[in-house]
Scaffold this motif. Structure first.
Motif, PDB file in Angstrom:
ATOM      1  N   PRO A 226      37.096  29.449  19.110  1.00  0.00           N
ATOM      2  CA  PRO A 226      37.598  28.364  18.442  1.00  0.00           C
ATOM      3  C   PRO A 226      39.314  28.976  18.156  1.00  0.00           C
ATOM      4  N   GLU A 227      39.458  30.328  18.073  1.00  0.00           N
ATOM      5  CA  GLU A 227      40.933  30.933  18.144  1.00  0.00           C
ATOM      6  C   GLU A 227      41.523  30.368  19.302  1.00  0.00           C
ATOM      7  N   ILE A 229      41.032  27.702  21.162  1.00  0.00           N
ATOM      8  CA  ILE A 229      41.200  26.401  21.223  1.00  0.00           C
ATOM      9  C   ILE A 229      42.418  25.975  20.310  1.00  0.00           C
ATOM     10  N   ARG A 230      42.382  26.595  18.993  1.00  0.00           N
ATOM     11  CA  ARG A 230      43.629  26.341  18.241  1.00  0.00           C
ATOM     12  C   ARG A 230      45.009  26.870  18.841  1.00  0.00           C
ATOM     13  N   LEU A 231      44.751  27.984  19.356  1.00  0.00           N
ATOM     14  CA  LEU A 231      46.034  28.679  20.063  1.00  0.00           C
ATOM     15  C   LEU A 231      46.396  27.355  21.110  1.00  0.00           C
ATOM     16  N   ARG A 232      45.574  26.941  21.985  1.00  0.00           N
ATOM     17  CA  ARG A 232      45.987  26.008  22.998  1.00  0.00           C
ATOM     18  C   ARG A 232      46.718  24.835  22.395  1.00  0.00           C
ATOM     19  N   GLU A 233      46.191  24.379  21.157  1.00  0.00           N
ATOM     20  CA  GLU A 233      46.831  23.124  20.501  1.00  0.00           C
ATOM     21  C   GLU A 233      47.942  23.228  20.045  1.00  0.00           C
ATOM     22  N   MET A 234      48.183  24.654  19.435  1.00  0.00           N
ATOM     23  CA  MET A 234      49.492  24.936  18.960  1.00  0.00           C
ATOM     24  C   MET A 234      50.549  24.968  20.215  1.00  0.00           C
ATOM     25  N   GLN A 237      51.629  21.507  20.881  1.00  0.00           N
ATOM     26  CA  GLN A 237      52.466  20.858  20.070  1.00  0.00           C
ATOM     27  C   GLN A 237      54.041  21.247  19.992  1.00  0.00           C
TER      28      GLN A 237
END
Length: 262
Positions: A226-227, A229-234, A237
């Motif tokens: 999950p970390e 995935i959030r890093l890839r989203e950030m 953005q």
């Protein structure tokens, strides 16, 4: 003065008589001589050079002892009853010490009297031991067996076999066609086997490649958290913001999608 011409004529007459009677004979290189007295051969073998003979009573006969070559061809039957037309070549020579026996027993014609019949018999006897295919595949063995038979038989007559060669084997048209068909079938079989081996190798390579890719994907799935995935989203953005030029999109016939944006 009149006696001189008479003497000259007498000397010339003697020379002519000696030349006609030929009391000397010559044995050239590669030959041996056999003296016959009123047709009866002596037991002495004369070597190369000049030899004396009794005029009118004796004659010098030559026997060739150099290496000679003979070629011939004939038909025989193989063990599987195939007709075989064989062409052979033979190198031979007469043993010098056997010159008298060759002259006396073979009439100084060893080729016609003993060599040709011996070759024909040996070729037929050995050919009958092999099938037609074996005659082709075991040509050296066939030649060696023929040489052995020839040497044993011809040695008894003072003839030495120096070399024997099978020039060619010829078979019937039907047999040649059968051999050609068999050869073609064997070549196609070998090609099919090679193709099958190639296909098996390529299939194993594809399986190995697929296994490696599957293992790589499995490792990647294990590493996705999950970390991450959030890093890839950030990151996505941030990259989108860096690419935005600060202008709002122009929308006609509708309300502005953003409010209180300075």
């Amino acid at each position: 003065m009149r006696g001189i011409p008479v003497k000259i004529v007498a000397v010339l007459a003697v020379l002519v008589l000696l030349f006609a009677l030929a009391p000397f004979g010559t044995v050239p290189a590669g030959h041996r001589g056999v003296i016959t007295t009123f047709g009866s051969p002596s037991n002495e073998v004369l070597s190369e050079g000049i030899h004396f003979r009794v005029p009118l009573a004796q004659r010098l006969n030559l026997v060739n002892v150099s290496i000679q070559k003979g070629e011939g061809e004939g038909d025989a039957a193989s063990r599987d009853l195939q007709t075989v037309h064989t062409r052979v070549a033979l190198n031979y020579h007469i043993k010098p010490e056997s010159a008298v026996s060759v002259f006396r027993d073979l009439g100084n014609e060893p080729g016609e009297r003993i060599i040709i019949p011996a070759v024909q018999e040996a070729v037929k006897a050995v050919t009958a031991r092999f099938t037609a295919e074996e005659l082709i595949a075991k040509r050296t063995d066939v030649r060696d067996q023929i040489i052995t038979q020839l040497r044993e038989r011809l040695a008894r007559h003072g003839v030495v076999v120096d070399e024997f060669s099978i020039v060619n084997f010829n078979f019937s048209r039907s047999f040649n066609d059968a051999i050609e068909a068999k050869t073609t079938a064997e070549q196609l079989k070998l090609k099919a086997e090679r193709d099958l081996q190639r296909i098996e190798v390529e299939a194993k390579q594809r399986v190995a490649q697929a296994r490696a890719e599957a293992e790589s994907l499995a490792v990647q799935r294990q590493q996705v958290t999950p970390e991450l995935i959030r890093l890839r989203e950030m990151e996505n953005q941030r990259m989108a913001i860096e690419k935005w030029d600060g202008k709002l999109p122009n929308v006609s016939g509708g309300s502005i999608p953003f409010v209180n944006v300075k």
